[in-house]
Design a protein around this motif. Structure first.
Motif, PDB file in Angstrom:
ATOM      1  N   HIS A   1       0.609  -1.270  -0.048  1.00  0.00           N
ATOM      2  CA  HIS A   1       0.016   0.024   0.080  1.00  0.00           C
ATOM      3  C   HIS A   1       0.887   1.382   0.034  1.00  0.00           C
ATOM      4  CE1 HIS A   1      -3.363  -2.526   1.031  1.00  0.00           C
ATOM      5  NE2 HIS A   1      -2.616  -3.216   1.832  1.00  0.00           N
ATOM      6  N   PRO A   2       0.475   2.517  -0.406  1.00  0.00           N
ATOM      7  CA  PRO A   2       1.093   3.519  -0.469  1.00  0.00           C
ATOM      8  C   PRO A   2       1.299   4.256   0.954  1.00  0.00           C
ATOM      9  CG  PRO A   2      -1.162   3.882  -1.344  1.00  0.00           C
ATOM     10  CD  PRO A   2      -0.740   2.684  -1.103  1.00  0.00           C
ATOM     11  N   SER A   3       0.427   3.776   2.084  1.00  0.00           N
ATOM     12  CA  SER A   3       0.466   4.257   3.223  1.00  0.00           C
ATOM     13  C   SER A   3       1.767   3.972   3.985  1.00  0.00           C
ATOM     14  CB  SER A   3      -0.821   3.844   3.847  1.00  0.00           C
ATOM     15  OG  SER A   3      -0.341   3.616   5.316  1.00  0.00           O
ATOM     16  N   THR A   4       2.303   4.719   4.707  1.00  0.00           N
ATOM     17  CA  THR A   4       3.668   4.473   5.271  1.00  0.00           C
ATOM     18  C   THR A   4       3.355   4.281   6.749  1.00  0.00           C
ATOM     19  OG1 THR A   4       4.333   6.438   5.499  1.00  0.00           O
ATOM     20  CG2 THR A   4       4.984   5.306   3.596  1.00  0.00           C
ATOM     21  N   ILE A   5       2.101   4.649   7.431  1.00  0.00           N
ATOM     22  CA  ILE A   5       1.833   4.107   8.851  1.00  0.00           C
ATOM     23  C   ILE A   5       1.064   2.829   8.860  1.00  0.00           C
ATOM     24  CG2 ILE A   5       0.581   5.118  11.007  1.00  0.00           C
ATOM     25  CD1 ILE A   5       2.903   6.767   9.956  1.00  0.00           C
ATOM     26  N   VAL A   6       1.580   1.843   9.641  1.00  0.00           N
ATOM     27  CA  VAL A   6       0.680   0.715   9.967  1.00  0.00           C
ATOM     28  C   VAL A   6       0.575   0.273  11.433  1.00  0.00           C
ATOM     29  CG1 VAL A   6       1.828  -0.228   7.945  1.00  0.00           C
ATOM     30  CG2 VAL A   6       3.172  -0.289   9.960  1.00  0.00           C
ATOM     31  N   ASP A   7      -0.179  -0.704  11.437  1.00  0.00           N
ATOM     32  CA  ASP A   7      -0.025  -1.319  12.904  1.00  0.00           C
ATOM     33  C   ASP A   7       0.760  -2.287  12.805  1.00  0.00           C
ATOM     34  OD1 ASP A   7      -1.979   0.508  13.602  1.00  0.00           O
ATOM     35  OD2 ASP A   7      -3.672  -1.222  13.745  1.00  0.00           O
ATOM     36  N   ARG A   8       1.369  -2.997  13.598  1.00  0.00           N
ATOM     37  CA  ARG A   8       2.490  -4.097  13.730  1.00  0.00           C
ATOM     38  C   ARG A   8       2.485  -5.021  14.843  1.00  0.00           C
ATOM     39  NH1 ARG A   8       7.047  -0.791  12.902  1.00  0.00           N
ATOM     40  NH2 ARG A   8       7.279  -0.619  14.757  1.00  0.00           N
TER      41      ARG A   8
ATOM     42  N   LEU B   1      -2.961  -2.138   7.793  1.00  0.00           N
ATOM     43  CA  LEU B   1      -3.280  -1.014   7.744  1.00  0.00           C
ATOM     44  C   LEU B   1      -3.791  -0.491   9.150  1.00  0.00           C
ATOM     45  CD1 LEU B   1      -5.279  -1.295   4.452  1.00  0.00           C
ATOM     46  CD2 LEU B   1      -3.321   0.230   4.736  1.00  0.00           C
ATOM     47  N   PRO B   2      -3.683   0.539   9.641  1.00  0.00           N
ATOM     48  CA  PRO B   2      -4.088   0.795  11.009  1.00  0.00           C
ATOM     49  C   PRO B   2      -5.610   0.392  11.217  1.00  0.00           C
ATOM     50  CG  PRO B   2      -2.991   2.646  10.046  1.00  0.00           C
ATOM     51  CD  PRO B   2      -3.262   1.679   8.872  1.00  0.00           C
ATOM     52  N   GLY B   3      -5.813  -0.226  12.416  1.00  0.00           N
ATOM     53  CA  GLY B   3      -7.306  -0.677  12.679  1.00  0.00           C
ATOM     54  C   GLY B   3      -7.607  -2.037  11.994  1.00  0.00           C
ATOM     55  N   GLN B   4      -6.874  -2.342  10.643  1.00  0.00           N
ATOM     56  CA  GLN B   4      -7.151  -3.575  10.241  1.00  0.00           C
ATOM     57  C   GLN B   4      -6.863  -4.855  11.247  1.00  0.00           C
ATOM     58  OE1 GLN B   4      -4.652  -4.262   6.813  1.00  0.00           O
ATOM     59  NE2 GLN B   4      -6.346  -5.561   5.856  1.00  0.00           N
ATOM     60  N   ASP B   5      -7.602  -5.852  11.003  1.00  0.00           N
ATOM     61  CA  ASP B   5      -7.492  -7.051  11.736  1.00  0.00           C
ATOM     62  C   ASP B   5      -6.166  -7.815  11.034  1.00  0.00           C
ATOM     63  OD1 ASP B   5      -7.235  -9.903  12.817  1.00  0.00           O
ATOM     64  OD2 ASP B   5      -9.235 -10.351  12.027  1.00  0.00           O
ATOM     65  N   PRO B   6      -5.020  -8.015  12.328  1.00  0.00           N
ATOM     66  CA  PRO B   6      -3.710  -8.394  11.579  1.00  0.00           C
ATOM     67  C   PRO B   6      -3.891  -9.588  10.679  1.00  0.00           C
ATOM     68  CG  PRO B   6      -3.786  -7.813  13.977  1.00  0.00           C
ATOM     69  CD  PRO B   6      -5.038  -7.666  13.508  1.00  0.00           C
ATOM     70  N   ALA B   7      -4.934 -10.555  11.001  1.00  0.00           N
ATOM     71  CA  ALA B   7      -4.966 -11.705  10.093  1.00  0.00           C
ATOM     72  C   ALA B   7      -5.215 -11.219   8.784  1.00  0.00           C
ATOM     73  CB  ALA B   7      -6.106 -12.428  10.323  1.00  0.00           C
ATOM     74  N   ASP B   8      -5.373 -10.128   8.489  1.00  0.00           N
ATOM     75  CA  ASP B   8      -5.347  -9.774   6.960  1.00  0.00           C
ATOM     76  C   ASP B   8      -4.278  -9.006   6.596  1.00  0.00           C
ATOM     77  OD1 ASP B   8      -8.132 -10.731   6.880  1.00  0.00           O
ATOM     78  OD2 ASP B   8      -8.796  -8.890   7.622  1.00  0.00           O
ATOM     79  N   GLY B   9      -3.141  -8.881   7.496  1.00  0.00           N
ATOM     80  CA  GLY B   9      -2.047  -8.036   7.174  1.00  0.00           C
ATOM     81  C   GLY B   9      -1.068  -8.926   6.364  1.00  0.00           C
ATOM     82  N   SER B  10      -0.007  -8.427   6.111  1.00  0.00           N
ATOM     83  CA  SER B  10       0.969  -9.086   5.299  1.00  0.00           C
ATOM     84  C   SER B  10       2.632  -9.229   6.023  1.00  0.00           C
ATOM     85  CB  SER B  10       1.234  -8.508   3.825  1.00  0.00           C
ATOM     86  OG  SER B  10       2.192  -9.093   3.025  1.00  0.00           O
ATOM     87  N   GLY B  11       3.101 -10.292   5.697  1.00  0.00           N
ATOM     88  CA  GLY B  11       4.553 -10.300   6.702  1.00  0.00           C
ATOM     89  C   GLY B  11       5.293 -11.502   6.049  1.00  0.00           C
ATOM     90  N   TYR B  12       5.815 -11.928   7.200  1.00  0.00           N
ATOM     91  CA  TYR B  12       6.713 -13.222   6.910  1.00  0.00           C
ATOM     92  C   TYR B  12       6.898 -13.849   8.189  1.00  0.00           C
ATOM     93  CZ  TYR B  12      10.773 -10.384   8.836  1.00  0.00           C
ATOM     94  OH  TYR B  12      11.682  -9.816   9.800  1.00  0.00           O
ATOM     95  N   TRP B  13       7.220 -15.250   8.207  1.00  0.00           N
ATOM     96  CA  TRP B  13       7.568 -15.942   9.119  1.00  0.00           C
ATOM     97  C   TRP B  13       8.904 -16.075   9.434  1.00  0.00           C
ATOM     98  CZ3 TRP B  13       3.888 -18.170  12.159  1.00  0.00           C
ATOM     99  CH2 TRP B  13       2.562 -18.331  12.051  1.00  0.00           C
ATOM    100  N   GLY B  14       9.536 -15.837  10.520  1.00  0.00           N
ATOM    101  CA  GLY B  14      10.866 -15.848  10.642  1.00  0.00           C
ATOM    102  C   GLY B  14      11.278 -17.124  11.360  1.00  0.00           C
ATOM    103  N   VAL B  15      12.080 -17.970  10.613  1.00  0.00           N
ATOM    104  CA  VAL B  15      12.551 -19.232  11.307  1.00  0.00           C
ATOM    105  C   VAL B  15      14.010 -19.091  11.907  1.00  0.00           C
ATOM    106  CG1 VAL B  15      13.293 -21.650  10.815  1.00  0.00           C
ATOM    107  CG2 VAL B  15      11.036 -20.416   9.597  1.00  0.00           C
ATOM    108  N   HIS B  16      14.086 -19.292  13.189  1.00  0.00           N
ATOM    109  CA  HIS B  16      15.389 -19.102  13.840  1.00  0.00           C
ATOM    110  C   HIS B  16      15.838 -20.520  14.882  1.00  0.00           C
ATOM    111  CE1 HIS B  16      14.959 -14.682  13.255  1.00  0.00           C
ATOM    112  NE2 HIS B  16      13.673 -14.989  13.435  1.00  0.00           N
TER     113      HIS B  16
END
Ligand code: FES
Ligand SMILES: [Fe+2]
Length: 362
Positions: A230-237, A257-272
């Motif tokens: 998204h163009p927005s640079t403010i997010v919930d994390r 997106l701010p206020g969005q359900d994190p389940a609909d967010g994007s990201g990565y699993w980091g395996v350590h």
């Protein structure tokens, strides 16, 4: 806060040795290497909880792990030769051992095989793209290997190259680092990032601990820009990291997106996946698998490469040197050190307590 206040350290022979040198858990599965790093007919040495081992992938694909020490004059078998696919010949005087560690050939004299000519063998399996070895004397149970099944199904296009580095420190300092991601604000500024005011939640299910840090309406940081559509640079994390004893961690790093359900967010699993080699060196295996991928498939390979490079830079150039320096500082202290504890330490303290209990049972 009570969990934080109850932390204990056990000074042993050197003033601050107790911080690191709890004995290693022996009845546990350890990651020896990524499975791709064990090609057939190749002897691969590894040190795990102070034991030198040699690994060999047999012709049928199964894995052999033996003590890397010939019982004759103690030459490392990993410098020897693979014979007939599944046997190892010592490089020094030619004794040959089968995949169970029994000597099957003595080329000298009457060729009788001395009863003591055997090598300890260790149960080893391949699971979740890794080679796991059981270091204890209890019966091994592969179902105790922590769940990293996301690696089994991860599309190559969404996964960074399975990678590893060595960190010059005790593994508990490395797992403390991962269990308290507030350090990302300071140590990984501009790359990984976090927020000092993030809300911390610690959950425990059996002996699995999850530490979550969530922050609302915060700026995107470097690595997130690579996959944020998204163009927005403010997010919930939300950064949520799962720990299983003794040293396996799975991060879920989500932006939405701010206020969005994190389940609909994007990201990565980091395996350590950490492997204690000695009291002062840790093998660190890592990769990342993206979820809810919202970037163009044609761009994903390049994005993965950048995610992989940036994570390696953060771990090798930022975490690694700092953790090694932290260990040296503690080793060299002339007084017994008692750490000041902060609210951010609640996750590491919880895990340390579980590990202490397991070590008593070990
Ligand atoms: S040291 Fe292995 S055969 Fe002599
Ligand atoms: Fe870090």
């Amino acid at each position: 806060m009570s969990a934080v206040q109850e932390i204990t350290f056990h000074p042993q022979q050197s003033r601050n040795a107790g911080y690191f040198t709890q004995p290693f858990l022996t009845n546990a599965w350890y990651v020896a290497m990524w499975a791709k790093d064990l090609p057939p007919a190749t002897l691969v040495p590894r040190k795990i909880i102070n034991e030198a081992l040699v690994f060999l992938r047999k012709e049928d694909g199964s894995i052999v792990a033996l003590a890397d020490r010939c019982p004759h004059r103690f030459a490392p078998l990993s410098r020897g030769k693979v014979k007939d696919g599944d046997q190892i010949q010592c490089p020094y005087h030619g004794l040959v051992f089968d995949s169970g560690g029994a000597c099957v050939h003595n080329p000298h004299g009457s060729q009788a095989i001395p009863p003591a000519a055997k090598v300890r063998s260790y149960p080893a399996v391949e699971k979740h793209r890794c080679v796991w070895v059981w270091m204890g004397t209890r019966t091994p149970d592969p179902s105790l290997i922590p769940d990293f099944s996301l690696l089994d199904t991860a599309p190559e296009a969404h996964m960074t190259k399975p990678d590893h580095i060595t960190i010059g420190a005790h593994y508990q300092l490395v797992s403390d680092n991962l269990l308290d991601l507030s350090h990302a604000i300071y140590l990984h500024e501009g790359i990984l990032g976090d927020s000092p005011t993030a809300e911390i939640k610690v959950e425990q299910q059996g002996d699995t601990v999850t530490v979550s840090r969530s922050a609302k309406s915060v700026p995107l940081v470097g690595i997130q820009r690579l996959y944020w559509p998204h163009p927005s640079t403010i997010v919930d994390r939300v950064n949520s990291i799962r720990w299983d004893a003794p040293c396996y961690l799975l991060l879920k790093a989500t932006v939405c997106l701010p206020g969005q359900d994190p389940a609909d967010g994007s990201g990565y699993w980091g395996v350590h996946l950490l492997t204690p080699e000695t009291e002062s060196t840790t093998a660190y295996h890592f990769t990342a698998v993206r979820f809810n991928v919202q970037t163009l498939e044609s761009e994903n390979e390049a994005i993965n490469e950048k995610i992989g490079e940036r994570r390696r830079f953060a771990f090798e150039q930022q975490d690694g040197p700092l953790i090694a320096a932290q260990q040296r500082t503690i080793d060299e202290a002339t007084e017994v050190l008692n750490p000041v504890l902060l609210s951010i330490d609640v996750g590491p303290v919880r895990c340390k307590r579980i590990l202490e209990r397991m070590l008593k049972d070990d």
